[in-house]
Scaffold this motif. Structure first.
Motif, PDB file in Angstrom:
ATOM      1  N   ASN A   1       0.829  -1.210   0.000  1.00 15.51           N
ATOM      2  CA  ASN A   1       0.000   0.000   0.000  1.00 15.51           C
ATOM      3  C   ASN A   1       0.864   1.261   0.000  1.00 15.51           C
ATOM      4  OD1 ASN A   1      -2.812  -0.739  -0.064  1.00 15.51           O
ATOM      5  ND2 ASN A   1      -2.563  -1.620   1.973  1.00 15.51           N
ATOM      6  N   VAL A   2       1.912   1.249   0.808  1.00 15.31           N
ATOM      7  CA  VAL A   2       2.822   2.398   0.844  1.00 15.31           C
ATOM      8  C   VAL A   2       3.532   2.545  -0.505  1.00 15.31           C
ATOM      9  CG1 VAL A   2       4.854   3.405   1.966  1.00 15.31           C
ATOM     10  CG2 VAL A   2       3.147   2.192   3.333  1.00 15.31           C
ATOM     11  N   ALA A   3       3.885   1.427  -1.123  1.00 15.94           N
ATOM     12  CA  ALA A   3       4.586   1.467  -2.412  1.00 15.94           C
ATOM     13  C   ALA A   3       3.709   2.076  -3.499  1.00 15.94           C
ATOM     14  CB  ALA A   3       5.026   0.063  -2.808  1.00 15.94           C
ATOM     15  N   ILE A   4       2.415   1.736  -3.495  1.00 15.24           N
ATOM     16  CA  ILE A   4       1.501   2.354  -4.466  1.00 15.24           C
ATOM     17  C   ILE A   4       1.438   3.855  -4.248  1.00 15.24           C
ATOM     18  CG2 ILE A   4      -0.934   2.640  -5.065  1.00 15.24           C
ATOM     19  CD1 ILE A   4      -1.360  -0.227  -4.951  1.00 15.24           C
ATOM     20  N   ASP A   5       1.303   4.260  -2.995  1.00 11.97           N
ATOM     21  CA  ASP A   5       1.214   5.689  -2.688  1.00 11.97           C
ATOM     22  C   ASP A   5       2.482   6.419  -3.126  1.00 11.97           C
ATOM     23  OD1 ASP A   5      -0.143   7.972  -1.244  1.00 11.97           O
ATOM     24  OD2 ASP A   5       1.716   7.861  -0.088  1.00 11.97           O
ATOM     25  N   ASN A   6       3.635   5.817  -2.867  1.00 17.95           N
ATOM     26  CA  ASN A   6       4.900   6.434  -3.271  1.00 17.95           C
ATOM     27  C   ASN A   6       4.987   6.586  -4.782  1.00 17.95           C
ATOM     28  OD1 ASN A   6       5.694   6.553  -0.614  1.00 17.95           O
ATOM     29  ND2 ASN A   6       7.171   4.863  -0.740  1.00 17.95           N
ATOM     30  N   ARG A   7       4.563   5.562  -5.495  1.00 16.60           N
ATOM     31  CA  ARG A   7       4.660   5.604  -6.952  1.00 16.60           C
ATOM     32  C   ARG A   7       3.712   6.660  -7.518  1.00 16.60           C
ATOM     33  NH1 ARG A   7       7.409   1.893 -10.234  1.00 16.60           N
ATOM     34  NH2 ARG A   7       8.689   1.860  -8.378  1.00 16.60           N
ATOM     35  N   ASN A   8       2.506   6.739  -6.979  1.00 15.61           N
ATOM     36  CA  ASN A   8       1.557   7.759  -7.440  1.00 15.61           C
ATOM     37  C   ASN A   8       2.066   9.168  -7.147  1.00 15.61           C
ATOM     38  OD1 ASN A   8      -0.300   5.921  -8.428  1.00 15.61           O
ATOM     39  ND2 ASN A   8      -1.539   5.896  -6.567  1.00 15.61           N
TER      40      ASN A   8
END
Length: 874
Positions: A710-717
């Motif tokens: 979930n954190v990785a998605i947020d970082n990528r966005n």
């Protein structure tokens, strides 16, 4: 430019109609209801997608890029794109197998194996300058269209225009009214007879049909002559009795191509009721490749006209040098015999019956399409045209129910049209241009995978069977790749790209080192494994054999991919107890606390920050793919119980315990590489490192890993915003990952980004980019939508069914019925603001945990064929 041309078409049409209406005295001003037809013109309008605008493709090539606005039909082999112009229509015929040969090599280079040691040494020494010995990347063959047939009639002022797709029958229609009455023509590609049939009839006032049929020059389609088609030859043929009009082509005679003596034929048989047909010679072709006169067919005063079309290819069109003078063609004769047999099959009392031809096809297609139904609380505007739905969605901050219903239906329709013999290409199975973007190949590190994400849970059985055949066609090349790249035995390695005929490892260089993409076999076998989960063991007919899915397909292929991981991992390359990457020549076994280093490795198409090479080690995608692939293998070994299965399970279990562990960065995000020596690079469209969430299932049982994803998605966005974030596959991928993580906000954000962008054409087909900046047709979003919605509304795995895991807050009421769960069961879900009802029909005796996300769960025991209904508070 496309947007401008569409507006101009509408403006000219409106202006002309305004004059007509004013002069005739019908109305003082033009009413939209006069100009545009609506769904009420098409009976009850159920399963209908329609548009009130069209984009005409001109015979001189002007506006030809606007073929993307055309509506489509297909049966997995043959298909068509219909523009819908009232008086100057074009039908662009398709065959999913059509590929244009090139002089590029059709074998994995022998030298690739000799480079493995150099590649590993470059990675272990953090040398990003190694350039694959200056390798120049070569490419697969390019997809291409069949003939573009033009239907020309005298133009009049018209009103009540509508063009439509009937999802349940795969019919494409055009309907309008002019001074001579109301006209309608319909087209479908038959799943029963493998032909495309068009019906034209006299007007409602009895006005007869007068039209000319011709085949456009290939150069009138975009990009013709920019590739190897410049070296092909073709003819436009009409027989003396005007029974057919056809394009016959010979491919370039490249010495080492399997298609050296090959070619293709697109043939349209012409059947008329009343009136006359005459062969006419038109203006000579402008194409140097056209080595015939330019013939057409003029039809006068017919009450009905039927066009029966089929396209196919051959490896034996004769010698290239003899083609110009050749007078007969075996493939042409066999295709005419086929279309004529269809005509005879459905002819009664001397007349061809369109309805009888439609009926068996509609039974097959309709049963498949109607297997799933999806409704979500909209505002009752589902009868709106595509143009109005798109406008409404683009102006909304929410995911509009009425739009998403139609987009989902379009996705299921597209998938079904592409299914049965292959998987969807980058363009699905349609193109109106030569040399399409990325050659409209099958890209298997994202695009194919996204497009098949919903075929199993979405109950598109035919698509699943087609995908299995698509994989089986490639296996010999996969075995050769593993042997040549890594020196492996009884293993398979998947290339990133295939043209559908061959899957050898040729598309690689320093910037795209696809020869070291390791995750492919695990990812491409996952949909077949999930097909088995959804439907159980079945028999697949392939190349004249009846194959048992478990014993003949899944188990041997899964063992070959397990062998790949086993032979890729060597004790010479490892991480020590502190996580440091190490190399020790001659090392034969790992010590306690050491882990294998997956080297070389490739995370499409990214590289660590400050490190220019994409050839790396320990890509998270590889680690997860290895884990998931080995676990699938263990399950299938336990199911089949073939000789030696216990020893193999022990071997795979040991290998699992020695694979690298994941790495997390300072924000808590899952890292793209499990290497302490690398820095994360979040300015990229791909999210391959989220493989543990989707397509794998690791996050379902690991809360820490789930939060890290979930954190990785947020970082990528957040860190990639406005930089590399227009490719649709990135957003489809994020939506699938978000849904599997049961993160409704992340899923809705990705989905809304897609549907509120410019990605949808008025046909509801889709572009490659949300801003259309590349002008590339692409069905990633159009078909990937099915997987997104399915995953948002139902999570499942063996023994587990969970409803509404990632539903948007605005979808307060709705239903989805007919989904397949990955535990051999069919599921219906209905929901309101306060209640959720789940109906489960199990196709085998089993125990299933049934729940609603965020609510309670029930442990239920099923007998084979038993149905149970569960109600939950929401």
């Amino acid at each position: 430019m496309l947007k401008t041309r569409l507006k101009l078409t509408s403006i000219v049409l409106i202006a002309a109609l305004s004059c007509a209406v004013i002069l005739s005295g019908l109305l003082p001003v033009l009413s939209e209801s006069v100009l545009y037809g609506d769904v009420s013109m098409l009976g009850d309008g159920k399963n209908i997608s329609y548009a009130n605008t069209f984009s005409e493709l001109y015979a001189n090539g002007i506006n030809s890029a606007a073929w993307r606005e055309g509506m489509v039909s297909g049966n997995g082999v043959n298909g068509v794109v219909v523009q819908g112009s009232p008086y100057n229509d074009t039908h662009i015929y398709q065959n999913i197998y059509f590929i244009m040969p090139s002089p590029e090599p059709r074998y994995t280079p022998d030298e690739v194996g000799d480079e493995l040691h150099d590649a590993r040494q470059a990675v272990i020494n953090f040398d990003d300058s190694w350039d694959v010995n200056g390798r120049f990347r070569t490419f697969n063959y390019s997809f291409h269209p069949s003939h573009r047939l033009r239907l020309s009639q005298t133009k009049h002022l018209y009103r009540n225009y509508i063009r439509y797709t009937n999802y349940a029958t795969a019919e494409l229609g055009v309907k309008y009214t002019d001074v001579k009455g109301t006209w309608e023509r319909v087209t479908f590609t038959s799943r029963e007879d493998n032909v495309t049939i068009t019906k034209l009839t006299e007007s409602s006032k009895g006005a007869k049909l007068n039209l000319t049929l011709s085949i456009d020059d290939n150069s009138t389609m975009p990009n013709f002559g920019r590739g190897d088609e410049a070296n092909m030859l073709y003819k436009k043929l009409v027989d003396e009795d005007c029974n057919y009009i056809a394009e016959v082509a010979h491919y370039p005679n490249y010495e080492n191509s399997e298609l050296k003596n090959g070619g293709y034929v697109g043939l349209t048989q012409i059947v008329t009721v009343g009136g006359t047909k005459e062969r006419i010679e038109l203006k000579a072709s402008r194409d140097a490749q056209c080595v015939s006169a330019n013939y057409g067919v003029q039809i006068k005063n017919a009450s009905e006209v039927y066009l029966i079309t089929v396209s196919d290819r051959t490896y034996d069109m004769g010698e290239y040098a003899d083609f110009s003078a050749k007078q007969s063609y075996q493939l042409l004769d066999s295709l005419y015999a086929h279309t004529d047999s269809v005509v005879q099959k459905y002819t009664e009392n001397g007349s061809f019956s369109y309805q009888k031809a439609l009926a068996p096809h509609a039974l097959k297609h309709g049963a498949a399409f109607n297997a799933v139904s999806f409704e979500v609380g909209g505002d009752g505007l589902s009868s709106l045209s595509n143009e109005k739905l798109l406008k409404k969605q683009r102006a909304s901050k929410e995911i509009e129910g009425d739009f998403i219903e139609r987009a989902y239906a379009q996705g299921r329709y597209n998938q079904l049209c592409c299914g049965g013999s292959m998987a969807p290409r980058l363009y699905g199975m349609w193109t109106g241009e030569w040399n399409p973007g990325w050659r409209s190949i099958y890209t298997m590190d994202a695009n194919v995978n996204l497009q098949v994400s919903g075929m199993n849970t979405g109950n598109v059985y035919e698509a699943g069977i087609g995908f299995i055949k698509f994989i089986l066609r490639q296996v010999p090349d996969w075995e050769d790749n593993a042997s040549k790249v890594y020196g492996m035995v009884d293993a398979i390695q998947v290339p990133v790209n295939t043209d559908g005929d061959r899957a050898m490892m040729v598309e690689y260089d320093k910037w795209y080192p696809f020869e070291y993409w390791n995750a492919g076999a695990s990812w491409l076998l996952t949909p077949i494994y999930e097909f088995w989960q959804c439907y159980g063991n079945v028999t697949v007919d392939y190349n004249g054999e009846s194959l048992d899915l478990e014993r003949d397909i899944l188990l041997p292929l899964l063992n070959k991919q397990a062998n790949f991981w086993d032979q890729l991992c060597t004790p010479e390359y490892y991480t020590d107890v502190s996580g440091k990457a190490c190399y020790q020549a001659g090392k034969t076994e790992l010590s306690e606390g050491e882990r294998y280093l997956i080297i070389p490795s490739y995370s499409p198409e990214n590289h660590p920050l400050g490190y220019t090479s994409t050839i790396t080690a320990n890509a998270t995608m590889d680690i997860s793919a290895a884990r998931e692939g080995l676990n699938m293998t263990i399950v299938m070994e336990n199911v089949v119980k073939a000789d030696g299965y216990e020893e193999r399970i022990a071997k795979w279990t040991t290998l699992l315990s020695r694979l690298p562990e994941y790495k997390y960065d300072e924000t808590g995000a899952l890292c793209e590489w499990a290497m302490s020596e690398y820095q994360e690079n979040n300015e990229h469209r791909h999210i391959s490192h989220l493989y543990p969430a989707w397509p794998a299932y690791e996050t379902q049982t690991d809360a820490e890993l789930r939060e890290a994803c979930n954190v990785a998605i947020d970082n990528r966005n957040r860190l990639n915003k406005g930089k590399d974030d227009t490719a649709s596959h990135g957003w489809v991928h994020k939506a699938l990952v978000g849904a599997r993580l049961k993160n409704a906000d992340a899923t809705a954000f990705a989905l809304h980004t897609l549907v509120s962008s410019k990605i949808y054409f008025t046909s509801l087909m889709t572009d490659h980019n949300i801003d259309r900046r590349l002008g590339v047709y692409c069905t990633d979003t159009g078909i990937g939508m099915v997987g997104i919605i399915d995953e948002m509304l139902l999570y499942s795995n063996t023994g587990v069914i969970e409803a509404l895991p990632a539903i948007p807050t605005e979808w307060t009421t709705g239903s989805i019925t007919g989904l397949r769960a990955r535990t051999n069961a069919e599921v219906d879900v209905w929901w309101t603001q306060n209640e959720v009802r789940v109906t489960v029909k199990s196709d085998k005796a089993q125990n299933i945990k049934v729940s609603v996300y965020g609510s309670s769960s029930v442990e239920a025991s099923f007998e084979e064929g038993e149905t149970k209904v569960f109600s939950f508070e929401r």
